[in-house]
Design a protein around this motif. Structure first.
Motif, PDB file in Angstrom:
ATOM      1  N   UNK A 201     -24.872 -10.155  -0.813  1.00 55.47           N
ATOM      2  CA  UNK A 201     -23.412 -10.436  -0.974  1.00 55.47           C
ATOM      3  C   UNK A 201     -22.729  -9.252  -0.199  1.00 55.47           C
ATOM      4  N   UNK A 202     -21.919  -9.487   0.549  1.00 47.50           N
ATOM      5  CA  UNK A 202     -21.300  -8.265   1.392  1.00 47.50           C
ATOM      6  C   UNK A 202     -20.433  -7.543   0.544  1.00 47.50           C
ATOM      7  N   UNK A 203     -20.540  -6.142   0.770  1.00 47.07           N
ATOM      8  CA  UNK A 203     -19.806  -5.286  -0.095  1.00 47.07           C
ATOM      9  C   UNK A 203     -18.431  -5.054   0.947  1.00 47.07           C
ATOM     10  N   UNK A 204     -17.243  -4.596   0.122  1.00 48.89           N
ATOM     11  CA  UNK A 204     -16.046  -4.545   0.781  1.00 48.89           C
ATOM     12  C   UNK A 204     -15.985  -3.043   1.438  1.00 48.89           C
ATOM     13  N   UNK A 205     -15.623  -3.187   2.783  1.00 49.20           N
ATOM     14  CA  UNK A 205     -15.573  -1.814   3.382  1.00 49.20           C
ATOM     15  C   UNK A 205     -14.657  -0.752   2.693  1.00 49.20           C
ATOM     16  N   UNK A 206     -15.030   0.454   2.859  1.00 47.60           N
ATOM     17  CA  UNK A 206     -14.444   1.518   2.215  1.00 47.60           C
ATOM     18  C   UNK A 206     -13.046   1.543   2.850  1.00 47.60           C
ATOM     19  N   UNK A 207     -11.904   2.092   1.934  1.00 39.84           N
ATOM     20  CA  UNK A 207     -10.527   2.074   2.574  1.00 39.84           C
ATOM     21  C   UNK A 207     -10.608   3.011   3.804  1.00 39.84           C
ATOM     22  N   UNK A 208      -9.735   2.797   4.647  1.00 43.55           N
ATOM     23  CA  UNK A 208      -9.402   3.777   5.997  1.00 43.55           C
ATOM     24  C   UNK A 208      -8.815   4.847   5.329  1.00 43.55           C
ATOM     25  N   UNK A 209      -9.027   6.030   5.900  1.00 41.33           N
ATOM     26  CA  UNK A 209      -8.641   7.470   5.542  1.00 41.33           C
ATOM     27  C   UNK A 209      -7.210   7.492   5.982  1.00 41.33           C
ATOM     28  N   UNK A 210      -6.312   7.569   5.145  1.00 45.47           N
ATOM     29  CA  UNK A 210      -4.744   7.833   5.483  1.00 45.47           C
ATOM     30  C   UNK A 210      -4.432   8.992   6.410  1.00 45.47           C
ATOM     31  N   UNK A 211      -3.752   8.670   7.421  1.00 51.63           N
ATOM     32  CA  UNK A 211      -3.230   9.789   8.256  1.00 51.63           C
ATOM     33  C   UNK A 211      -1.703   9.896   8.163  1.00 51.63           C
ATOM     34  N   UNK A 212      -1.005  10.829   8.785  1.00 53.32           N
ATOM     35  CA  UNK A 212       0.417  11.094   8.911  1.00 53.32           C
ATOM     36  C   UNK A 212       0.479  12.052  10.095  1.00 53.32           C
ATOM     37  N   UNK A 213       1.460  11.688  10.745  1.00 54.67           N
ATOM     38  CA  UNK A 213       2.323  12.322  11.782  1.00 54.67           C
ATOM     39  C   UNK A 213       3.340  13.342  11.322  1.00 54.67           C
ATOM     40  N   UNK A 214       3.244  14.695  11.707  1.00 60.44           N
ATOM     41  CA  UNK A 214       4.154  15.740  11.346  1.00 60.44           C
ATOM     42  C   UNK A 214       5.025  15.974  12.785  1.00 60.44           C
TER      43      UNK A 214
END
Length: 234
Positions: free
Chosen positions: A152-165
């Motif tokens: 059973x395929x596992x869900x991929x880990x969530x993408x790391x959130x990035x922000x622009x300052x």
């Protein structure tokens, strides 16, 4: 998974020695040569890299990394073909990058950084090792509670959130904050930004400790700014 803990093997394993990242060590020499190989390979095998100009300034070049980058950006103005509307992006979590970006006086500058507040919110109440609630990292066994069914395929880990300052937006905010009415001389935004960066030195940076009487969490920046505004007309 399936491995047992070997105490003797654990005792014999070498911990990471952070002294290895000191300039002049074999590790840094290997890192530099590996980076040069990796960049050359990318430029020769991937179309997206074909027209990039990549500069590697490794530990053999004196100076701290972020200051070498800023020095390079400032030097570009000496060339007649330099475009004053060049856009810059620098990656890193260090708050000094914001001050250094302001100090270049470049009109288009952004700092790309991880959204640490979003990550903190995701991990709040959970173990930072396995991501499961109910225990802290010191008590973690490293095993996930959910059973993984074979096939059973596992869900991929969530993408790391990035922000622009956006430093240009910060410049606009500083202009509104620093521009005092009824001055006896013409207000100069660039000089005012230099003053503001200088004031921030007093709450500490990578090279200077903060003054004992100034603490950011206790409103030190606001205190310094109010003093600057009061004394500027004089």
């Amino acid at each position: 998974q399936g491995k047992t803990f070997d105490e003797d093997e654990y005792k014999e394993s070498k911990a990471w020695d952070s002294n290895a990242i000191t300039p002049g060590t074999p590790f840094m020499d290997l890192l530099a040569s590996t980076l040069r190989y990796w960049v050359a390979k990318k430029m020769n095998t991937e179309p997206g890299w074909a027209h990039l100009h990549v500069i590697i300034s490794d530990a053999s070049v004196p100076g701290e990394g972020e200051h070498k980058i800023m020095d390079f950006i400032r030097r570009q103005r000496c060339y007649p073909e330099h475009n004053p509307n060049t856009k810059h992006v620098i990656y890193g979590l260090d708050a000094d990058l914001i001050m250094l970006s302001l100090a270049t006086h470049e009109p288009y500058f952004k700092v790309l950084r991880e959204d640490v507040f979003a990550q903190d919110a995701q991990l709040r109440g959970k173990c930072r090792i396995c991501g499961q609630p109910g225990h802290i990292a010191a008590n973690c066994t490293g095993e996930k509670k959910e059973k993984v069914e074979p096939g059973v395929p596992t869900a991929p880990p969530p993408k790391k959130p990035f922000i622009f300052l956006d430093v240009s937006t910060l410049r606009e905010s500083l202009e509104a904050e620093l521009n005092l009415p009824n001055l006896s001389f013409a207000f100069d935004l660039e000089r005012a930004i230099d003053d503001w960066v200088f004031l921030i030195f007093f709450v500490g940076n990578d090279f200077l400790p903060h003054l004992p009487s100034l603490e950011i969490r206790e409103g030190a920046i606001e205190t310094l700014l109010s003093i600057w505004k009061r004394e500027l007309p004089r």
